[in-house]
Structures are given as C-alpha cells and as structure tokens.
Scaffold this active site. Structure first.
Site, PDB file in Angstrom:
ATOM      1  N   SER A  63      58.023 -11.227  75.291  1.00  0.00           N
ATOM      2  CA  SER A  63      59.443 -10.837  75.381  1.00  0.00           C
ATOM      3  C   SER A  63      60.262 -11.164  74.135  1.00  0.00           C
ATOM      4  O   SER A  63      61.406 -10.710  74.027  1.00  0.00           O
ATOM      5  CB  SER A  63      60.088 -11.480  76.601  1.00  0.00           C
ATOM      6  OG  SER A  63      59.675 -10.797  77.747  1.00  0.00           O
ATOM      7  N   LYS A  66      61.484  -8.189  72.444  1.00  0.00           N
ATOM      8  CA  LYS A  66      62.648  -7.442  72.960  1.00  0.00           C
ATOM      9  C   LYS A  66      63.873  -7.566  72.044  1.00  0.00           C
ATOM     10  O   LYS A  66      64.760  -6.730  72.090  1.00  0.00           O
ATOM     11  CB  LYS A  66      62.971  -7.911  74.381  1.00  0.00           C
ATOM     12  CG  LYS A  66      61.865  -7.576  75.387  1.00  0.00           C
ATOM     13  CD  LYS A  66      62.114  -8.232  76.740  1.00  0.00           C
ATOM     14  CE  LYS A  66      60.985  -7.944  77.727  1.00  0.00           C
ATOM     15  NZ  LYS A  66      61.122  -8.708  78.980  1.00  0.00           N
ATOM     16  N   TYR A 190      55.941  -0.091  74.824  1.00  0.00           N
ATOM     17  CA  TYR A 190      56.404  -1.377  75.359  1.00  0.00           C
ATOM     18  C   TYR A 190      55.249  -2.392  75.433  1.00  0.00           C
ATOM     19  O   TYR A 190      55.387  -3.543  74.999  1.00  0.00           O
ATOM     20  CB  TYR A 190      57.031  -1.174  76.745  1.00  0.00           C
ATOM     21  CG  TYR A 190      57.402  -2.455  77.440  1.00  0.00           C
ATOM     22  CD1 TYR A 190      58.571  -3.145  77.105  1.00  0.00           C
ATOM     23  CD2 TYR A 190      56.571  -3.015  78.419  1.00  0.00           C
ATOM     24  CE1 TYR A 190      58.897  -4.345  77.732  1.00  0.00           C
ATOM     25  CE2 TYR A 190      56.895  -4.204  79.045  1.00  0.00           C
ATOM     26  CZ  TYR A 190      58.057  -4.863  78.700  1.00  0.00           C
ATOM     27  OH  TYR A 190      58.385  -6.058  79.308  1.00  0.00           O
ATOM     28  N   TYR A 242      65.933 -15.845  80.828  1.00  0.00           N
ATOM     29  CA  TYR A 242      65.956 -15.222  82.168  1.00  0.00           C
ATOM     30  C   TYR A 242      66.753 -16.051  83.160  1.00  0.00           C
ATOM     31  O   TYR A 242      67.825 -16.539  82.835  1.00  0.00           O
ATOM     32  CB  TYR A 242      64.524 -14.966  82.671  1.00  0.00           C
ATOM     33  CG  TYR A 242      63.714 -14.243  81.660  1.00  0.00           C
ATOM     34  CD1 TYR A 242      64.038 -12.918  81.346  1.00  0.00           C
ATOM     35  CD2 TYR A 242      62.689 -14.848  80.967  1.00  0.00           C
ATOM     36  CE1 TYR A 242      63.322 -12.240  80.377  1.00  0.00           C
ATOM     37  CE2 TYR A 242      61.974 -14.167  80.005  1.00  0.00           C
ATOM     38  CZ  TYR A 242      62.307 -12.872  79.718  1.00  0.00           C
ATOM     39  OH  TYR A 242      61.620 -12.210  78.768  1.00  0.00           O
ATOM     40  N   VAL A 260      56.304 -14.740  77.629  1.00  0.00           N
ATOM     41  CA  VAL A 260      55.259 -15.343  78.469  1.00  0.00           C
ATOM     42  C   VAL A 260      53.986 -15.699  77.699  1.00  0.00           C
ATOM     43  O   VAL A 260      53.070 -16.282  78.270  1.00  0.00           O
ATOM     44  CB  VAL A 260      54.912 -14.488  79.721  1.00  0.00           C
ATOM     45  CG1 VAL A 260      56.056 -14.447  80.709  1.00  0.00           C
ATOM     46  CG2 VAL A 260      54.442 -13.101  79.332  1.00  0.00           C
TER      47      VAL A 260
END
Ligand code: GLN
Length: 306
Positions: A63, A66, A190, A242, A260
């Site tokens: 992530s 992102k 992705y 998150y 992760v």
C-alpha cells in the site's frame, strides 16, 4: 538528537513486539517471509543517513505504492476532478480492504483504502496496464533514487491469483460508474504496483522527498509539486495507517503510510524521511515492530506533530 545509537535502541524496543505479529497471510507468497526482519533508516534533509537492522532487505511496498499512484493520477487528472468525482479524503475507521461503505456512499472514502486505490489506479493514463506500470516504476525509481527497483514477479502472480476481494471491489466500483475502463486491466496494474520491491533505505528516500516539500534535497529538482506533497502528507496522517490511523496519531504523531509487506514511509517535514521494514503485522495490517520503533523515536526526539 537523532543518532544511529538511538535507532539501535528503537530497533531493540521494536523487536519485543514482533513475536505477536504475523506476515500477511492472505497473500500466499507473503506467508513465507521471515517475520523477524526489522529495520529502520532515517535520511535527513542535510544529507545524513542513519540505519539500524534490516534496511537493505527488499520487500514488496504494497500500500505504500498508493502514494505514488495517487501522485500520478493527480498529475493526470488534477486534484479537483479526482477528489470531487472519484474519491473522498476522509478516514473510514474500517479495515483497508473493507467493502461495507461502498453501497452507502457514492465513491470510496479515501485513496488509501483498497477501493479508493483501485479507483485511483483506473485514472492513471496509459494505453494499457504495461504502459501505466512503466510510468509508475519510473516515478518510484526517481522518488527512491534507485534505478534497480523492480517488480517481484512471484508476489504479483500470487496477488493476482488470490485477489478476489479486490476483484469484487473493482467490479462493484465499475457497476456503480466510479471505475471506468477495463476492470481486469486496472486490477493488473494495481496488483503490479503493490508488488514492487524496495528496501527501508529506498522508502526513507521517498519519504525524504515528501518531507522536503517534493524537492530532492541533493539535486534541488522538484519531483512533486509542493501542494501535492502537502495533500499526500495530510492523507497519510488521517488515513495512512487505515483503522489504526487515530491511535497512531495519538501515540506517534507522524504522517505515515504502511503496507502489508511490512513497510512504513514517514515524512517528517523539514527534518527527515524515515523508512521502516518489519513484516510481522498487527491485526490492522500495520508493521507491529515498525510502529513501536516509531513510537520510541517520537517520544525520545519529541517530534510528534501534536
Ligand atoms: N496489495 C494489498 C491488497 O490489495 C495492499 C494492501 C495493503 O498493503 N494494506 O490487499
């Protein structure tokens, strides 16, 4: 004062918390990673580099990617369009891969949850997934100042094979008119961006650019327009960890983006960029030892934003 000794102290403190964490189990290829890896690297604006532990072991950025894709999409579509039509900028309080709010809200809450990141990925220009990925890789290499950064093919295939939850999110977004274009192409990109491999050292450099308002302190080159760097740091603070973002703000008080794979990127404005690696995750999918190392540093240096 920041010293290499302080980083070693933080490392020893962080190690205590690794035992209870585990590597990401839902991505088969990540199950095998040694969960006891732990490392931290800090690069200051004036060119000092401090390291402790496993700072040169490659891991998939997951992530953390992102942030890079968001910056590309902002470049391609503009902030106004992206944050008006495609994603919001609010924390969800839900797990990163949650599907629950998609039906009650017209667009994903923020660009860092999976639904938001998949939407953002669909906004990046390129004739196909390969071209988009080339652009992503080129930009990541520049931000990390490392031309060798590349795809971890095994992790990519593993995610692609088992990523049904992300597939579900993407098809739902397509059905709602948020995601445009070919869903499988978008997912392919992705999965690839999440499977790019880098080290804590590389991530420290990426964080350094964000900490220096988008400018590479060595060359003076602007890699990210200042206002975009500011927006990304703000989103890191509110959504980067998150459903652990609130607690992290209280206990550590840094903008941060986790993945992760066990990485955390931390830009401390005007001071330094920090890169962390510790693949044993807590129940929210954030590096268990990594968070504790940052907590230690924040307290010792009194660097919390709050
Ligand atoms: N590739 C991961 C996924 O889509 C990224 C999630 C994460 O790092 N939190 O599930």
């Amino acid at each position: 004062m920041l010293t290499e000794e302080l980083l070693h102290e933080a490392l020893e403190y962080g190690k205590v918390f690794v035992q209870n964490g585990q590597t990401a189990q839902y991505i088969p290829e990540l199950r095998h990673v040694n969960k006891y890896y732990l490392g931290i690297c800090a690069m200051t604006l004036d060119g000092q580099i401090y390291e402790a532990g496993d700072t040169h072991i490659p891991f998939t950025i997951q992530s953390i990617s992102k942030m890079v894709s968001l910056l590309l999409a902002i470049q391609d579509c503009g902030m106004e369009f992206l944050f008006h039509d495609k994603v919001g900028s609010e924390p969800t309080g839900d797990p990163f891969n949650s599907i629950v709010k998609l039906e009650t809200k017209s667009r994903p809450f923020n660009p860092f949850i999976n639904a938001g990141a998949i939407t953002v990925a669909s906004c990046i220009q390129g004739k196909d997934a390969d071209e988009k990925f080339e652009r992503f890789l080129t930009f990541t290499r520049r931000l990390c100042d490392n031309q060798d950064i590349s795809l971890n093919q095994e992790v990519y295939e593993s995610e692609k094979l088992t990523g049904d939850r992300n597939r579900a999110l993407a098809y739902y977004l397509k059905a709602s008119g948020i995601l445009e274009g070919n869903v499988e192409e978008c997912l392919d990109f992705y999965f690839k961006m999440c499977s790019v491999s880098a080290t804590a050292y590389d991530i420290a450099h990426m964080s350094l650019i964000l900490a220096n308002h988008g400018i590479d302190p060595k060359s003076g080159e602007e890699l990210i327009p200042q206002k975009y760097a500011k927006a990304v740091r703000a989103l890191m603070l509110t959504c980067g960890m998150y459903d652990g973002s609130g607690e992290f703000a209280m206990t550590v008080g840094f903008p941060a983006k986790s993945g992760v794979g066990g990485g955390i990127a931390v830009p401390l404005v005007g001071r330094m960029g920090i890169g962390v690696f510790g693949p044993a995750l807590d129940e929210k999918g954030n590096s268990a030892g990594g968070i504790k190392m940052l907590e230690y540093l924040s307290k010792k240096l009194n660097y919390s934003l709050f």
